[in-house]
Design a protein around this motif. Structure first.
Motif, PDB file in Angstrom:
ATOM      1  N   LEU A 196      27.341  26.801  41.629  1.00  0.00           N
ATOM      2  CA  LEU A 196      26.518  26.790  40.415  1.00  0.00           C
ATOM      3  C   LEU A 196      27.381  26.950  39.171  1.00  0.00           C
ATOM      4  N   CYS A 197      28.395  27.792  39.248  1.00  0.00           N
ATOM      5  CA  CYS A 197      29.292  27.949  38.105  1.00  0.00           C
ATOM      6  C   CYS A 197      30.039  26.652  37.822  1.00  0.00           C
ATOM      7  N   GLU A 198      30.447  25.941  38.866  1.00  0.00           N
ATOM      8  CA  GLU A 198      31.086  24.636  38.672  1.00  0.00           C
ATOM      9  C   GLU A 198      30.118  23.659  38.025  1.00  0.00           C
ATOM     10  N   LEU A 199      28.892  23.646  38.495  1.00  0.00           N
ATOM     11  CA  LEU A 199      27.877  22.747  37.948  1.00  0.00           C
ATOM     12  C   LEU A 199      27.636  23.029  36.474  1.00  0.00           C
ATOM     13  N   LEU A 200      27.535  24.298  36.121  1.00  0.00           N
ATOM     14  CA  LEU A 200      27.205  24.692  34.752  1.00  0.00           C
ATOM     15  C   LEU A 200      28.421  24.712  33.829  1.00  0.00           C
ATOM     16  N   GLY A 201      29.609  24.670  34.412  1.00  0.00           N
ATOM     17  CA  GLY A 201      30.806  24.714  33.589  1.00  0.00           C
ATOM     18  C   GLY A 201      31.182  26.116  33.153  1.00  0.00           C
ATOM     19  N   VAL A 202      30.883  27.114  33.976  1.00  0.00           N
ATOM     20  CA  VAL A 202      31.247  28.498  33.656  1.00  0.00           C
ATOM     21  C   VAL A 202      32.712  28.705  34.049  1.00  0.00           C
ATOM     22  N   PRO A 203      33.576  29.039  33.104  1.00  0.00           N
ATOM     23  CA  PRO A 203      34.996  29.232  33.442  1.00  0.00           C
ATOM     24  C   PRO A 203      35.199  30.491  34.266  1.00  0.00           C
ATOM     25  N   GLU A 204      36.357  30.593  34.894  1.00  0.00           N
ATOM     26  CA  GLU A 204      36.654  31.746  35.742  1.00  0.00           C
ATOM     27  C   GLU A 204      36.509  33.054  34.989  1.00  0.00           C
ATOM     28  N   THR A 205      36.876  33.051  33.709  1.00  0.00           N
ATOM     29  CA  THR A 205      36.824  34.288  32.932  1.00  0.00           C
ATOM     30  C   THR A 205      35.409  34.810  32.729  1.00  0.00           C
ATOM     31  N   GLY A 206      34.396  33.951  32.890  1.00  0.00           N
ATOM     32  CA  GLY A 206      33.021  34.377  32.679  1.00  0.00           C
ATOM     33  C   GLY A 206      32.229  34.567  33.950  1.00  0.00           C
ATOM     34  N   ARG A 207      32.821  34.279  35.098  1.00  0.00           N
ATOM     35  CA  ARG A 207      32.043  34.292  36.342  1.00  0.00           C
ATOM     36  C   ARG A 207      31.703  35.695  36.815  1.00  0.00           C
ATOM     37  N   GLY A 208      32.433  36.699  36.351  1.00  0.00           N
ATOM     38  CA  GLY A 208      32.078  38.058  36.713  1.00  0.00           C
ATOM     39  C   GLY A 208      30.693  38.434  36.223  1.00  0.00           C
ATOM     40  N   HIS A 209      30.326  37.984  35.021  1.00  0.00           N
ATOM     41  CA  HIS A 209      28.982  38.242  34.506  1.00  0.00           C
ATOM     42  C   HIS A 209      27.924  37.603  35.409  1.00  0.00           C
ATOM     43  N   ILE A 210      28.198  36.381  35.843  1.00  0.00           N
ATOM     44  CA  ILE A 210      27.240  35.667  36.687  1.00  0.00           C
ATOM     45  C   ILE A 210      27.097  36.354  38.037  1.00  0.00           C
ATOM     46  N   ARG A 211      28.220  36.717  38.646  1.00  0.00           N
ATOM     47  CA  ARG A 211      28.163  37.363  39.962  1.00  0.00           C
ATOM     48  C   ARG A 211      27.447  38.710  39.893  1.00  0.00           C
ATOM     49  N   ASP A 212      27.768  39.520  38.889  1.00  0.00           N
ATOM     50  CA  ASP A 212      27.119  40.828  38.778  1.00  0.00           C
ATOM     51  C   ASP A 212      25.605  40.682  38.675  1.00  0.00           C
ATOM     52  N   TYR A 213      25.183  39.651  38.007  1.00  0.00           N
ATOM     53  CA  TYR A 213      23.751  39.436  37.781  1.00  0.00           C
ATOM     54  C   TYR A 213      23.056  38.872  39.013  1.00  0.00           C
ATOM     55  N   VAL A 214      23.538  37.738  39.503  1.00  0.00           N
ATOM     56  CA  VAL A 214      22.786  37.075  40.570  1.00  0.00           C
ATOM     57  C   VAL A 214      22.910  37.780  41.904  1.00  0.00           C
ATOM     58  N   LEU A 234      21.465  41.868  30.663  1.00  0.00           N
ATOM     59  CA  LEU A 234      21.741  41.627  29.252  1.00  0.00           C
ATOM     60  C   LEU A 234      23.155  41.105  29.041  1.00  0.00           C
ATOM     61  N   ALA A 235      24.113  41.622  29.801  1.00  0.00           N
ATOM     62  CA  ALA A 235      25.490  41.154  29.665  1.00  0.00           C
ATOM     63  C   ALA A 235      25.592  39.677  30.013  1.00  0.00           C
ATOM     64  N   MET A 236      24.898  39.272  31.105  1.00  0.00           N
ATOM     65  CA  MET A 236      24.950  37.872  31.468  1.00  0.00           C
ATOM     66  C   MET A 236      24.247  37.006  30.430  1.00  0.00           C
ATOM     67  N   THR A 237      23.111  37.473  29.925  1.00  0.00           N
ATOM     68  CA  THR A 237      22.382  36.707  28.920  1.00  0.00           C
ATOM     69  C   THR A 237      23.224  36.524  27.654  1.00  0.00           C
ATOM     70  N   GLU A 238      23.874  37.591  27.218  1.00  0.00           N
ATOM     71  CA  GLU A 238      24.724  37.494  26.035  1.00  0.00           C
ATOM     72  C   GLU A 238      25.891  36.533  26.271  1.00  0.00           C
ATOM     73  N   TYR A 239      26.450  36.595  27.467  1.00  0.00           N
ATOM     74  CA  TYR A 239      27.555  35.677  27.772  1.00  0.00           C
ATOM     75  C   TYR A 239      27.077  34.223  27.767  1.00  0.00           C
ATOM     76  N   LEU A 240      25.924  33.970  28.416  1.00  0.00           N
ATOM     77  CA  LEU A 240      25.405  32.605  28.460  1.00  0.00           C
ATOM     78  C   LEU A 240      25.055  32.092  27.069  1.00  0.00           C
ATOM     79  N   GLU A 241      24.507  32.968  26.232  1.00  0.00           N
ATOM     80  CA  GLU A 241      24.195  32.547  24.859  1.00  0.00           C
ATOM     81  C   GLU A 241      25.450  32.109  24.121  1.00  0.00           C
TER      82      GLU A 241
END
Length: 420
Positions: free
Chosen positions: A175-193, A212-219
């Motif tokens: 999903l991170c590859e699909l969305l274009g989330v770089p390695e530096t931001g994937r910790g936010h995604i993993r902690d959340y999902v 909230l951390a993931m939402t702020e990062y995605l924004e």
């Protein structure tokens, strides 16, 4: 073994009931809610024996859904297939939608699955117009890379937790590859999902800080892609006509929540089932990986329910369902309906006719079905090719990666003469 491949019988098959036919409430042994309806739990929806008894008792049952609300459960393939495409059934529950006022408030995850029709349709269009077969095909090499990267990090001769090391991180990485989330931001995604992975039938609530951390990062990521687009799904949705940043954020969060749990469960339960049958894993035919995955989808059925709500009174299989009532297709029961599937409790990777409803049907079918199929095929084929001697290690228990987490100990490549 047949000329076409393995068939193993009696997957979770229970003995048929004896004696006179019982009332479904009595036969299920369900608790009763104050309104006098049997309460159907998540565990019951994942138990093949319970689902079989419900299906044998009838196609439509008036129940209480997990102690939260009354509704109607459909347990037979024909009734479910017709209901899921009926325009008189809608996606959202008939209740007032909560307003979100504060800038820090985030829509509840369950709300994302039951959005009002217009919002739901808008988000689905945004996703479906960009999550095309061409985009999924273009992602195939990166999906393979993520599978190999995760497996390269596992010590093959040691007991490891298959869920923590592969089944959970793999779909999130895709999903991170699909969305274009770089390695530096994937910790936010993993902690959340990871907080929304079902553990033992229950979801572990994600913390407010992680959400909230993931939402702020995605924004912030969406804002960057708004002005500097790339070749990822976020960029494609951001550049679509009429797109708003709020809608893109909701679409991304919906994909993150809905897009990883089914694949994790399919890989966990599917691989466990294949490894539990001697010889089946070793003789898995790479040329038949597509039909093998389809049969795993039918037998495992990683999503328990596909739900709708009644716009106006409707009759299903002779039962009148009133306006506003919830209609919930029990996909695990539907996918083992003997009226539609020959030997429904048998796993047959060569099954020629397999119209399972694991991804639902109609206007709320799974948007990521094509992606999930590619993920599952890649994972199964890669595991079978690289580790043909992979086995379960029930006698050894690796340390869980987090308290209360479900574990699946395996050895990817056991040595012929293990050290004492």
């Amino acid at each position: 073994m047949t000329s076409k491949g393995f068939i193993f019988m009696d997957i979770d098959r229970a003995q048929p009931p004896t004696g006179p036919k019982k009332d479904p409430v009595e036969s299920l042994g369900a608790d009763m809610c104050p309104a006098g309806l049997p309460t159907v739990t998540v565990q019951m929806l994942r138990d093949p024996d319970t689902l079989r008894r419900m299906r044998e008792a009838g196609a439509v049952h008036h129940v209480n859904m997990g102690g939260r609300e009354p509704g109607w459960i459909l347990t037979r393939h024909d009734a479910a297939a017709k209901a899921l495409v009926d325009p008189r059934l809608r996606g959202e529950p008939p209740r007032a939608w909560p307003s979100r006022t504060g800038p820090q408030e985030v829509t509840d995850e369950e709300d994302l699955f039951f959005l009002p029709d217009d919002v739901h349709a808008r988000l689905r269009r945004m996703i479906s117009r960009q999550l095309t077969p061409r985009r999924v095909a273009a992602l195939t090499a990166r999906i393979q890379r993520e599978a190999d990267r995760l497996l390269d990090a596992v010590a093959p001769a040691e007991t490891v937790d298959f869920i923590a090391s592969f089944a959970r991180p793999f779909p999130v990485a895709v999903l991170c590859e699909l969305l274009g989330v770089p390695e530096t931001g994937r910790g936010h995604i993993r902690d959340y999902v990871y907080g929304w992975i079902a553990e033992g039938g229950e979801a572990t609530p994600v913390t407010k800080s992680a959400g909230l951390a993931m939402t702020e990062y995605l924004e912030s990521l969406i804002a960057r892609r708004w002005t500097r687009p790339g070749d990822d799904l976020i960029s494609a949705m951001a550049q679509a006509d009429g797109a708003s940043r709020t809608d893109v954020l909701s679409a991304v969060r919906l994909l993150l929540i809905a897009g990883h749990r089914p694949v994790t469960r399919l890989l966990t339960d599917g691989v466990a089932m294949l490894l539990a049958r001697p010889g089946l894993w070793r003789h898995l035919d790479p040329a038949r990986v597509e039909t093998t995955v389809e049969e795993l989808l039918r037998v495992v059925t990683p999503t328990s329910l596909s739900s709708r709500y009644v716009k106006a009174d409707i009759e299903i299989d002779g039962v009148v369902l009133p306006e506003g009532g919830g209609v919930h297709c029990a996909l695990g029961a539907v996918n083992r309906d003997p009226a539609r599937f020959r030997d429904p409790d048998a796993f047959d990777p060569a099954r020629p006719d397999n119209p399972h409803l694991a991804f639902g049907l109609g206007h709320k079918h799974c948007l990521g079905a094509a992606l999930a199929r590619v993920e599952a095929r890649t994972a199964i084929a890669t595991l079978a090719r690289r580790f043909p001697r992979m086995r379960l290690a029930r006698d050894r228990q690796p340390r869980p990666d987090r308290p209360g987490a479900r574990r699946m100990p395996v050895i990817l490549d056991p040595s012929p003469t293990p050290a004492p």
